[in-house]
Design an enzyme around this catalytic site. Structure first.
Site, short mmCIF file in Angstrom:
data_model
loop_
_atom_site.label_atom_id
_atom_site.label_comp_id
_atom_site.label_asym_id
_atom_site.label_seq_id
_atom_site.Cartn_x
_atom_site.Cartn_y
_atom_site.Cartn_z
N SER A 1 37.43 41.65 41.59
CA SER A 1 36.49 40.67 42.13
C SER A 1 35.30 41.30 42.83
CB SER A 1 37.24 39.73 43.06
OG SER A 1 38.32 39.18 42.36
N ARG B 1 28.25 47.48 42.46
CA ARG B 1 28.35 47.94 43.84
C ARG B 1 29.56 47.31 44.48
NH1 ARG B 1 25.48 43.45 43.80
NH2 ARG B 1 24.08 44.37 42.29
N ASP C 1 37.40 36.92 40.02
CA ASP C 1 38.28 35.87 40.56
C ASP C 1 37.73 34.45 40.32
OD1 ASP C 1 36.23 36.37 42.38
OD2 ASP C 1 37.52 36.55 44.14
C1 BGC Z 1 32.09 39.62 44.88
C2 BGC Z 1 32.41 38.63 43.79
C3 BGC Z 1 33.65 37.83 44.13
C4 BGC Z 1 33.51 37.22 45.51
C5 BGC Z 1 34.74 36.45 45.93
C6 BGC Z 1 32.06 38.94 46.24
O1 BGC Z 1 31.90 39.88 47.24
O2 BGC Z 1 30.85 40.23 44.65
O3 BGC Z 1 32.60 39.31 42.56
O4 BGC Z 1 33.83 36.84 43.18
O5 BGC Z 1 33.27 38.24 46.46
O6 BGC Z 1 35.87 37.24 45.97
#
Ligand code: BGC
Length: 432
Positions: free
Chosen positions: A102, A117, A155
């Protein structure tokens, strides 16, 4: 916004047994998921799941790639052993694995994810700019794990797909937790990053697939800081984070940061001699410790219905070692409310933007994450803000054309369903 190579929502008929891993903020979750599809005896129980949570060592957020993937592979090995899976699967008959990763990643295919990142306070050396799937695959091979990595998912996409498996009205998967983000199904023709002639978009008959799930990554909205008003507390959080200038929207609205914003405000009040005057003289270490107040603390303040707010007072004593006076308590409750209201309203803006852009006028926003699930007023505030932006005649939040629902398990079940859909697709393409 990232393409995900998930081309449809599930039919609800997907079946099979899969292993999934979820590299979350504090835990590594490993699940064995069995999807029953249409043969489910009970419509509300379309899958079985066995799972283990492995707590990350404290140092993991700032380790290096090799240590991270070694840790992940060891936990997978542990799970395989504990659940007796080595009896069923081996090198020639590998168990399909879905990986919920995620973080913002560029995907050239569904089993590939180059980390753009780290977010959410992670700062692990040697993964940014690399394919996380390839790094994990290499470690699994080294350890000779009988696993075949089929898909890497976000996610939000997992929440969208898992929820649509049992609720066809699902239009968006949203995470309002440590981080914030959402995913929806877009028409391929509107994805400017891809040419409709791209071979990877073709189905078994050579036709361009019409749809693709988009991972919005709107936590990074306004990184240029041109749109949203920032407070000095927001600026401080950003400067002291491992990635200043990144995830601007997320830093205003997500669970990782709400408690810290509250703490910074209290520190300023204390510095100005407005609160804790006597206690500050005795030196208050805990209040000055970064991230010593989490979002659960704010939820509990707003949730406190005890007489004289004895729970809140107890919490200040337990967590910060501070006694709270009546007037201070009033101020703290108001500050906690302001921070949470701003967060919830911004979260509604993200979803409203998708609805306006895509012309979505009804459906369910399947939400997961600690803020959505645990904050006592989040869903109400979110719904009110959505009403205001989209101009619903507020008939009551449950009857609005677009409502927030509780997402099904995206990182476990959703990930398994996506692996099932991908395997079915591969079979069809081979047969064609
Ligand atoms: C991430 C996402 C993720 C979200 C929730 C963010 O910091 O960049 O990819 O879906 O957090 O977990």
């Amino acid at each position: 916004m990232n393409v995900t190579w998930v081309h449809s929502l599930p039919t609800g008929k997907e079946t099979g047994t899969f292993l999934t891993i979820d590299l979350g903020g504090t835990n590594l979750r490993v699940c064995k998921v069995t999807l029953h599809g249409e043969s489910a005896k009970n419509k509300d129980q379309k899958y079985d799941i066995e799972q283990e949570q492995y707590k990350f060592p404290n140092s993991i957020k700032s380790t290096n790639a090799d240590e991270l993937w070694t840790h992940v592979a060891e936990k997978l090995e542990d799970f395989i052993e504990n659940k007796g899976l080595a009896k069923e699967y081996d090198d020639k008959n590998k168990m399909p694995l879905g990986f919920c990763f995620s973080y913002p990643a560029t995907q050239d295919g569904i089993d590939h994810a180059v980390l753009q990142r780290w977010t959410k306070g992670f700062d692990i050396d040697g993964v940014e700019g690399h394919d996380a799937a390839a790094q994990l695959r290499a470690k699994m091979e080294e350890k000779k794990l009988p696993l075949d990595l089929i898909c890497v998912i976000n996610d939000t996409v997992g929440a969208l797909v898992a929820s649509a498996y049992s609720d066809p009205a699902t239009i968006i998967g949203g995470i309002f937790g440590t981080g914030c983000n959402a995913a929806y199904m877009s028409s391929v023709s509107s994805i400017k990053k891809l040419s409709p002639d791209d071979e990877r978009l073709k189905d078994k008959d050579g036709n361009t697939r019409p749809l693709m799930a988009i991972n919005c990554e709107y936590g990074a909205f306004d990184n240029a800081r041109k749109v949203l008003p920032w407070t000095k507390y927001d600026a401080q959080i950003d400067e002291e984070s491992p990635r200043p200038g990144q995830q601007a929207f997320e830093k205003l609205s997500a669970g990782l940061y709400l408690g810290e914003i509250f703490r910074l405000i209290l520190v300023e009040f204390a510095d100005r001699g407005l609160i804790f005057a006597d206690q500050e003289k005795n030196g208050n270490e805990k209040l000055r410790q970064r991230y010593s107040i989490d979002t659960g603390f704010l939820s509990q303040i707003e949730n406190d219905e005890t007489e004289g707010f004895t729970d809140t007072r107890g919490m200040f004593r337990d967590v910060l070692g501070l006694d709270v006076a009546d007037e201070e308590l009033e101020v703290f409750r108001r500050v906690a409310e302001l921070i949470a209201v701003r967060g919830a309203r911004l979260c509604a803006c993200g979803v409203a933007a998708i609805c306006l852009e895509e012309g979505i006028t009804e459906g369910h926003v399947a939400a997961d994450g600690s803020v959505a699930n645990k904050h006592p007023h989040f869903k109400k505030r979110w719904a009110k803000a959505l009403d205001q932006i989209l101009g619903f005649d507020s008939v009551g939040e449950d009857q609005d054309p677009i409502i927030i629902t509780s997402a099904d398990d995206g990182s476990g079940v959703g990930c398994a369903i996506i692996a099932a859909m991908e395997m079915e697709d591969r079979l069809q393409r081979q047969a064609a």
